[in-house]
Design a protein around this motif. Sequence first.
Motif, PDB file in Angstrom:
ATOM      1  N   PHE B  11       0.827  -1.208   0.000  1.00 35.61           N
ATOM      2  CA  PHE B  11       0.000   0.000   0.000  1.00 35.61           C
ATOM      3  C   PHE B  11       0.862   1.259   0.000  1.00 35.61           C
ATOM      4  O   PHE B  11       0.513   2.268  -0.613  1.00 35.61           O
ATOM      5  N   ALA B  12       1.989   1.190   0.715  1.00 33.42           N
ATOM      6  CA  ALA B  12       2.880   2.358   0.804  1.00 33.42           C
ATOM      7  C   ALA B  12       3.309   2.785  -0.591  1.00 33.42           C
ATOM      8  O   ALA B  12       3.410   1.973  -1.508  1.00 33.42           O
ATOM      9  N   ARG B  13       3.583   4.060  -0.753  1.00 33.14           N
ATOM     10  CA  ARG B  13       3.936   4.603  -2.062  1.00 33.14           C
ATOM     11  C   ARG B  13       5.433   4.894  -2.184  1.00 33.14           C
ATOM     12  O   ARG B  13       5.879   5.478  -3.177  1.00 33.14           O
ATOM     13  N   GLY B 102      -0.145  13.018   4.095  1.00 29.00           N
ATOM     14  CA  GLY B 102      -0.353  14.453   4.264  1.00 29.00           C
ATOM     15  C   GLY B 102       0.773  15.168   4.987  1.00 29.00           C
ATOM     16  O   GLY B 102       0.736  16.383   5.135  1.00 29.00           O
ATOM     17  N   GLU B 103       1.783  14.449   5.409  1.00 32.71           N
ATOM     18  CA  GLU B 103       2.871  15.096   6.161  1.00 32.71           C
ATOM     19  C   GLU B 103       3.822  15.892   5.275  1.00 32.71           C
ATOM     20  O   GLU B 103       4.603  16.700   5.783  1.00 32.71           O
ATOM     21  N   VAL B 108       8.420  14.570  -4.190  1.00 35.89           N
ATOM     22  CA  VAL B 108       9.845  14.582  -3.821  1.00 35.89           C
ATOM     23  C   VAL B 108      10.006  14.690  -2.306  1.00 35.89           C
ATOM     24  O   VAL B 108      10.746  13.931  -1.675  1.00 35.89           O
ATOM     25  N   ALA B 109       9.243  15.613  -1.721  1.00 36.38           N
ATOM     26  CA  ALA B 109       9.330  15.800  -0.268  1.00 36.38           C
ATOM     27  C   ALA B 109       8.824  14.569   0.479  1.00 36.38           C
ATOM     28  O   ALA B 109       9.390  14.164   1.496  1.00 36.38           O
ATOM     29  N   LEU B 110       7.751  13.960  -0.047  1.00 32.05           N
ATOM     30  CA  LEU B 110       7.188  12.791   0.630  1.00 32.05           C
ATOM     31  C   LEU B 110       8.176  11.623   0.596  1.00 32.05           C
ATOM     32  O   LEU B 110       8.385  10.926   1.595  1.00 32.05           O
ATOM     33  N   ARG B 115      11.932   8.069   3.386  1.00 35.46           N
ATOM     34  CA  ARG B 115      13.233   7.391   3.458  1.00 35.46           C
ATOM     35  C   ARG B 115      13.999   7.793   4.714  1.00 35.46           C
ATOM     36  O   ARG B 115      14.578   6.960   5.397  1.00 35.46           O
ATOM     37  N   ARG B 116      13.998   9.113   4.981  1.00 38.17           N
ATOM     38  CA  ARG B 116      14.738   9.584   6.162  1.00 38.17           C
ATOM     39  C   ARG B 116      14.159   8.989   7.435  1.00 38.17           C
ATOM     40  O   ARG B 116      14.874   8.537   8.325  1.00 38.17           O
TER      41      ARG B 116
END
Lengths: 157, 157, 157, 157, 157
Positions: B11-13, B102-103, B108-110, B115-116
């Motif tokens: 499910f994760a993108r 939504g965070e 790119v930011a997501l 990853r971080r």
Amino acid sequence: MKRIAVVDTTFARVDMGRAAVRALQAQGTGFRVVRRTVPGIKDLPVACRQAFLQDGADLCLALGMPGRAEYDQTCAHEASLGLMFTSVLEAKPIVECFVFEGEADGPVALEALARRRAEEHAANAYAMLFRPQSLARHAGEGLRQGFADAGPVRRTR
Amino acid sequence: MKRIAVVDTTFARVDMGRAAVRALQAQGTGFRVVRRTVPGIKDLPVACRQAFLQDGADLCLALGMPGRAEYDQTCAHEASLGLMFTSVLEAKPIVECFVFEGEADGPVALEALARRRAEEHAANAYAMLFRPQSLARHAGEGLRQGFADAGPVRRTR
Amino acid sequence: MKRIAVVDTTFARVDMGRAAVRALQAQGTGFRVVRRTVPGIKDLPVACRQAFLQDGADLCLALGMPGRAEYDQTCAHEASLGLMFTSVLEAKPIVECFVFEGEADGPVALEALARRRAEEHAANAYAMLFRPQSLARHAGEGLRQGFADAGPVRRTR
Amino acid sequence: MKRIAVVDTTFARVDMGRAAVRALQAQGTGFRVVRRTVPGIKDLPVACRQAFLQDGADLCLALGMPGRAEYDQTCAHEASLGLMFTSVLEAKPIVECFVFEGEADGPVALEALARRRAEEHAANAYAMLFRPQSLARHAGEGLRQGFADAGPVRRTR
Amino acid sequence: MKRIAVVDTTFARVDMGRAAVRALQAQGTGFRVVRRTVPGIKDLPVACRQAFLQDGADLCLALGMPGRAEYDQTCAHEASLGLMFTSVLEAKPIVECFVFEGEADGPVALEALARRRAEEHAANAYAMLFRPQSLARHAGEGLRQGFADAGPVRRTR
């Protein structure tokens, strides 16, 4: 010799664990402190279970500082349920001491609140193990931890 | 030889599992990674239990990315409770690493956030098994995963 | 000889435990009261489990007074879930008696409500152990504790 | 020979169980389907536990269709927690497939959504038992059931 | 000879237990009814566990009528979770039949609703024990208890 586990987090912004340990040691003797530090409040329940099973703890003091966001309230709720489930499973107390960042304005007040609450919950933890009758004497007296006591509804009884 | 289970979802993108495994391997040695992938975050708790029972895992890293809808928050809450229940039952840590869509704004930011955060939770997982004293040294220091650390409330202590 | 545990808190602002014990003793004989006092409502579930396991209690009466803040509602919800889980685990009843500070205006009304509710839950506790048929006789009759009974929807049946 | 339990409800307004069984059978062989039908979604958790204990199921597919009312969301939340608790307890997967009536406009769209989601969860269930590596290959790819896949955040990796 | 426990409350404002017992007896034979009455819905889960353990019940029918206040919804949610946990623990069904006071206008409509829902859940309980195939025949048909059936989304299939 009883064992009290003080379990805290790297997420918290005040070193509540240190305050709690000092307060415990100021209460009396007859116990040894064991320490565990986990990343966040949701890691506290399993750390408490490990403290009971692996460290022989008789009581855990679980310290955490949820952030200001609504999601932090959800995490605190989940952590609280996990702590309660763990304490019931083990039949040993876990004293939960959470300070929400939004409870105080500014760093000085927040730090003071966090330390005072940790100290007062530490005193409760000591009483639960060594002086249960001192809790019984204050039943229904509106005691609070961190802020001033609310006191009994009516003074004259 | 310890075993760390990295459990993720289709499910994760973002492929958080790959990021976590790399970060684990960069931390040190002394462990073997086992992998499980499930459809969604609500499948993570039982997969973690299977990783403990069937794969001999000593710790699970549970990675998920709930969507933006309100129902996704409910699913994340349910998954979190399941993960906590499982870790307490097994008395072994499950490091939950969730990133809500939504965070972050934009792909790119997501991706960078996911990853971080996976990397930083992987570092925590390694520390929990191999360097618990490094967590203890940072108790109450306001550490965060994915975003910048909040830091301690007061710098001077 | 049955044992009834009366478990209360120092957080409550009325001495509900004393009211409950008196009411129990007014109901009849055949039981001994055991007492435990804990800091807050979230400490009640494990105290009840200890009362079952260590004190040989057949039933616990868990008394608490959550505050007015929204967070207090959350704590009450968590405590309720813990009490229910504990009673199911032990297959023994826990009679939950909570009074929310916001339920009454002013100290006199709040104290009266808290005492009356404690007394009526104590009567229920006694009935559950010694007169279950008296509960059965009132099935579906809209009984309430603390406030006036709602009564059955229709008087004629 | 593995056993897959397909558990559905009389409350649902689409025969998701039939769609799921057909989709399972289209996936491959090596398993036998066992069926249970209960009144509503809150009856699913115990039916799954019975399927594990009495029918020898290796995995349950739990199908339900909560209504549009807010209370239906609460019931779905409770059912989800029960399903998760059951799967963890048994250490066997329960694939939850819920379709909320409000997710689609009109009977045709709702029926199509319910069938498609049941089919895609059935495919996942098969994969979990027989082709776990096919799930692993799609980790982090934003797969969805019922609606179009969200896809990975970035296509190039 | 199977045993069906009918568990109700003194809090409810309609004698749902009586309606349920009559409906059970109208369904057929092969079972004996055992009865328990508790004060409120939060006392139902442990009473069901006792019915399973002490009365040898094969199924419990848990009847309750939460009030109109928001807090009553919270209590119902807690009771539902407790009932579900109990049924999973025992691997035996608990048919929950709750009627919220706000679901009907006026005493006549409320009483009619409560009785009808109790009767229809009683019929379901009987079917779960004695005629599971009759439930299977109605899978996905939009059956409801108390109000009119919603019916399947599409009539022609």
